[in-house]
Design an enzyme around this catalytic site. Structure first.
Site, PDB file in Angstrom:
ATOM      1  N   ASN A   1       5.087   5.733   1.129  1.00 15.12           N
ATOM      2  CA  ASN A   1       6.531   4.981   0.718  1.00 15.12           C
ATOM      3  C   ASN A   1       6.580   3.736   0.664  1.00 15.12           C
ATOM      4  O   ASN A   1       5.955   3.201   1.482  1.00 15.12           O
ATOM      5  CB  ASN A   1       7.652   5.828   1.112  1.00 15.12           C
ATOM      6  CG  ASN A   1       7.507   5.737   2.737  1.00 15.12           C
ATOM      7  OD1 ASN A   1       6.577   5.849   3.612  1.00 15.12           O
ATOM      8  ND2 ASN A   1       8.765   5.838   3.352  1.00 15.12           N
TER       9      ASN A   1
ATOM     10  N   GLU B   1       9.687   0.816   0.686  1.00 21.57           N
ATOM     11  CA  GLU B   1      11.161   0.522   0.625  1.00 21.57           C
ATOM     12  C   GLU B   1      11.392  -0.957  -0.106  1.00 21.57           C
ATOM     13  O   GLU B   1      10.405  -1.694  -0.161  1.00 21.57           O
ATOM     14  CB  GLU B   1      11.589   0.787   1.989  1.00 21.57           C
ATOM     15  CG  GLU B   1      11.401   2.029   2.455  1.00 21.57           C
ATOM     16  CD  GLU B   1      11.977   2.607   3.591  1.00 21.57           C
ATOM     17  OE1 GLU B   1      12.544   1.581   4.520  1.00 21.57           O
ATOM     18  OE2 GLU B   1      12.296   3.882   3.981  1.00 21.57           O
TER      19      GLU B   1
ATOM     20  N   CYS C   1       9.027   6.908  -3.173  1.00 25.28           N
ATOM     21  CA  CYS C   1       8.402   7.682  -2.157  1.00 25.28           C
ATOM     22  C   CYS C   1       6.910   7.761  -2.530  1.00 25.28           C
ATOM     23  O   CYS C   1       6.255   7.373  -3.500  1.00 25.28           O
ATOM     24  CB  CYS C   1       8.867   9.194  -2.547  1.00 25.28           C
ATOM     25  SG  CYS C   1      10.700   9.488  -2.267  1.00 25.28           S
TER      26      CYS C   1
ATOM     27  N   GLU D   1       4.914  10.328  -2.554  1.00 23.19           N
ATOM     28  CA  GLU D   1       4.346  11.254  -3.569  1.00 23.19           C
ATOM     29  C   GLU D   1       4.328  10.760  -5.112  1.00 23.19           C
ATOM     30  O   GLU D   1       3.311  10.831  -5.812  1.00 23.19           O
ATOM     31  CB  GLU D   1       5.236  12.696  -3.775  1.00 23.19           C
ATOM     32  CG  GLU D   1       5.366  13.435  -2.242  1.00 23.19           C
ATOM     33  CD  GLU D   1       6.540  13.030  -1.588  1.00 23.19           C
ATOM     34  OE1 GLU D   1       6.834  12.009  -1.188  1.00 23.19           O
ATOM     35  OE2 GLU D   1       7.027  13.810  -0.959  1.00 23.19           O
TER      36      GLU D   1
ATOM     37  N   CYS E   1      11.280  15.089  -1.671  1.00 21.55           N
ATOM     38  CA  CYS E   1      12.719  14.902  -2.205  1.00 21.55           C
ATOM     39  C   CYS E   1      12.727  15.501  -3.612  1.00 21.55           C
ATOM     40  O   CYS E   1      11.838  15.851  -4.256  1.00 21.55           O
ATOM     41  CB  CYS E   1      13.074  13.684  -2.023  1.00 21.55           C
ATOM     42  SG  CYS E   1      12.609  12.442  -3.473  1.00 21.55           S
TER      43      CYS E   1
ATOM     44  N   CYS F   1      10.796  13.639  -6.319  1.00 19.79           N
ATOM     45  CA  CYS F   1       9.480  14.038  -6.394  1.00 19.79           C
ATOM     46  C   CYS F   1       9.218  15.241  -6.946  1.00 19.79           C
ATOM     47  O   CYS F   1       8.185  15.423  -7.602  1.00 19.79           O
ATOM     48  CB  CYS F   1       8.900  13.634  -5.000  1.00 19.79           C
ATOM     49  SG  CYS F   1       8.961  11.866  -4.440  1.00 19.79           S
TER      50      CYS F   1
END
Ligand code: THU
Length: 134
Positions: free
Chosen positions: A45, A47, A56, A58, A89, A92
């Site tokens: 991930n 940010e 993310c 994935e 999530c 994803c």
């Protein structure tokens, strides 16, 4: 999946986890995917100070693979060091549906050796897929 591929995926996901850029949530996630051609890709991930721009693990993982020319995957794994296993999530899940078959497995692991698996079709039932565009 062979034991050797499982270990390769776990190693790749752990390495990505360690490199996660997550200064705001401090929630490190690593992902790894095995392409149908036997290649392994990973992602973490990433940010941003503008929080909504977070990517993310994935999706970064699958994006890296796409960039390398791979578009079909046997499986994808997620690795976190959380007591509670981390499922993908919603965003994803939609991207996973694009590149993994309905009966493929996504597995989440943690540092305690716990794991949970889902079939893609159960992660996002009634998904909007490329087939809806034809
Ligand atoms: N995160 C992922 O990388 N993958 C998921 O499926 C769940 C959430 C990241 C996004 C954010 O950087 C942090 O975990 C906390 O939400």
């Amino acid at each position: 999946m062979t034991d050797s591929n499982k270990q390769r995926l776990l190693d790749a996901a752990k390495q990505a986890h360690d490199n996660a850029y997550a200064p705001y949530s401090n929630f490190h996630v690593g992902a790894a995917a095995l392409s149908k051609n036997g290649k392994i890709f990973n992602g973490c991930n990433m940010e941003n100070a503008s929080y909504g721009l977070t990517n993310c693990a994935e999706r970064n993982c699958l994006g890296t693979a796409i960039c390398d020319g791979e578009q079909e995957f046997e499986t994808l794994i997620i690795y976190t060091e959380q007591e509670k296993i981390t499922p993908p999530c919603g965003a994803c899940r939609q991207v996973i549906v694009e590149f993994l078959e309905q009966d493929a497995y996504v597995t989440a692991y943690n540092h305690l050796g716990d794991e949970l698996s889902w079939q893609v079709k159960d992660l996002l039932p009634q998904a909007f897929t490329p087939k809806n565009l034809t």
